[in-house]
Enzyme design. Structure first.
Site, PDB file in Angstrom:
ATOM      1  N   GLY A   6      51.766  37.405  42.023  1.00  0.00           N
ATOM      2  CA  GLY A   6      51.588  36.432  43.094  1.00  0.00           C
ATOM      3  C   GLY A   6      52.767  35.497  43.164  1.00  0.00           C
ATOM      4  CG  MET A  19      53.178  29.464  41.290  1.00  0.00           C
ATOM      5  SD  MET A  19      52.269  27.968  40.856  1.00  0.00           S
ATOM      6  CE  MET A  19      52.843  27.686  39.183  1.00  0.00           C
ATOM      7  CB  ILE A  69      46.552  43.801  37.357  1.00  0.00           C
ATOM      8  CG1 ILE A  69      45.977  44.318  36.034  1.00  0.00           C
ATOM      9  CG2 ILE A  69      45.503  43.895  38.455  1.00  0.00           C
ATOM     10  CD1 ILE A  69      44.835  43.486  35.498  1.00  0.00           C
ATOM     11  N   GLY A  70      49.092  42.994  39.072  1.00  0.00           N
ATOM     12  CA  GLY A  70      49.612  42.449  40.322  1.00  0.00           C
ATOM     13  C   GLY A  70      50.527  41.275  40.078  1.00  0.00           C
ATOM     14  CG  ASP A 108      44.307  29.943  47.905  1.00  0.00           C
ATOM     15  OD1 ASP A 108      44.255  30.108  49.140  1.00  0.00           O
ATOM     16  OD2 ASP A 108      45.083  30.574  47.170  1.00  0.00           O
ATOM     17  CE  LYS A 111      47.936  33.198  38.181  1.00  0.00           C
ATOM     18  NZ  LYS A 111      47.074  32.515  39.188  1.00  0.00           N
TER      19      LYS A 111
END
Length: 411
Positions: free
Chosen positions: A106, A108, A103-104, A220, A126
């Protein structure tokens, strides 16, 4: 680069600045900070080169498409940590989860779409990036994210289904949210209508309120971490990677700035202790983004953004977008107060205020008092500047006449 002009300039400054020398001495005494920085940097160059990956490896390139992407334009991501899939249409397998696609990615982690073979449901996984999997500091931060997110159970916080942080490849399993992020929604459609802004902001405030009730500060909050579930119009807050509990000693650690610059609170930007009111500032910045299509503080470089957040006043949101209700602009102004004490007491109060505005909009009632007060404040600044300019011109004219009279020859 020690041969660069920047390095020489910084070095010369430190050699002559007693304040900087004292600050470096203070930081050098913080052994826990130095240890964490050392562990984070030690393995930066230990990843395999992109061309050395075996032919059987799965490598996916991620194109950066947002202002928050700080890496290269195209980042190769290796999925070598996946086991062979049990179905030919899958990328691979991790634990009991079949991985369908990525999906993506980042700073980390890598986020994968997967399928739970035991509970028969679609999930989001994740995974800590492979080059950080043996990094003690990165593993601790990843475990902290799982603990922080799992502690908050609320309809507007993305739920955690499973966690594995002590294996070779740490990962956490979340609810898969079909839809898009708030960042993508605004990038695609531009500024949102007032009712949609209020609906999203109210749900985001409710989710933050649940986190704060558990003593968790997100730190965040930004449009990319606010997910919009399709079909049911539900908002979920995700990515607790920087979250801390209020009583966490690392909150008061000096010299550490974490967060996304455009949406960071002044106290975060200066490395001061933060509490739940820091999240409220970030929520105000996200509401501003929904209303205008841009964050309230912009500059070319991250340090310039942080300087503006700490020292400059934002342009009122209803000046940028005249369709924004004055009542909503008042909420944004209060959320973006530099002093945390001037913001709302908590996220629940923000939620109540937004509910009241929604009721007014739906019933066709508007507060003329608020609208006229904001109009007066806006024109007051213009009038003040005009009066000052006129006064200066008048003074200059009088001085000119005085000098001319003084220099006239005597008759």
């Amino acid at each position: 680069n020690e041969d660069s002009a920047e390095f020489r300039s910084a070095s010369n400054h430190v050699e002559s600045c007693s304040k900087c020398q004292q600050r470096l001495l203070e930081l050098s005494g913080n052994q826990s900070l130095l240890q964490e920085v050392r562990e984070t940097l030690q393995r930066c160059g230990e990843t395999e080169p992109f061309h050395s990956v075996a032919p059987s490896s799965v490598v996916i390139s991620i194109d950066g498409n947002s202002d928050d992407d700080m890496g290269a334009e195209c980042e190769p991501v290796s999925l070598d940590f996946l086991m062979p899939p049990s179905h030919p249409e899958m990328l691979g397998r991790i634990g009991r989860y079949e991985v369908e696609r990525m999906i993506g990615s980042g700073g980390m982690g890598i986020v994968l779409k997967g399928f739970d073979t035991e509970l028969h449901r679609v999930v989001a996984i994740k995974v800590l990036k492979p080059h950080l999997a043996h990094n003690g500091a990165a593993r601790r931060r990843f475990a902290r994210e799982a603990q922080s997110a799992a502690a908050v159970v609320h309809e507007h916080v993305i739920p955690i289904h499973d966690v594995l942080t002590d294996g070779d490849t740490p990962y956490l399993v979340m609810q898969y949210v079909p839809g898009q992020s708030l960042q993508a929604r605004v990038d695609e459609r531009g500024p949102l209508e007032a009712k949609e802004v209020l609906r999203i902001a109210r749900q985001a405030a409710a989710g933050l309120g649940a986190a704060h009730a558990q003593g968790v500060v997100h730190r965040d909050v930004k449009p990319a971490n606010i997910l919009l579930e399709e079909s049911v119009e539900r908002v979920l807050i995700s990515d607790f990677g920087l979250a801390r509990t209020v009583d966490d000693a690392t909150l008061t650690r000096t010299g550490v700035v974490a967060g996304t610059p455009h949406y960071m609170s002044p106290e975060q930007a200066t490395g001061q202790p933060v509490d739940h009111r820091s999240d409220l500032f970030s929520l105000g910045s996200s509401i501003y983004f929904m209303c205008t299509g841009r964050p309230p503080f912009r500059a070319e470089h991250a340090l310039a953004i942080l300087n503006r957040i700490c020292n400059d006043q934002h342009r009122p949101v209803d000046e940028v977008n005249s369709d924004v209700p004055a009542e909503l602009a008042e909420i944004v102004d209060r959320l973006l107060s530099k002093n945390p004490a001037d913001r709302f007491r908590d996220a629940q109060e923000v939620e109540r205020q937004i509910d009241a505005i929604l009721v007014q909009l739906q019933s066709g009632q508007r507060s003329g008092r608020v609208r006229w007060r904001r109009t007066w404040l806006r024109w007051r600044n213009v009038i003040r500047k005009s009066a000052m300019a006129t006064g200066m011109i008048g003074i200059c004219v009088l001085i000119g006449f005085g000098l001319a009279f003084w220099n006239m020859p005597a008759v």
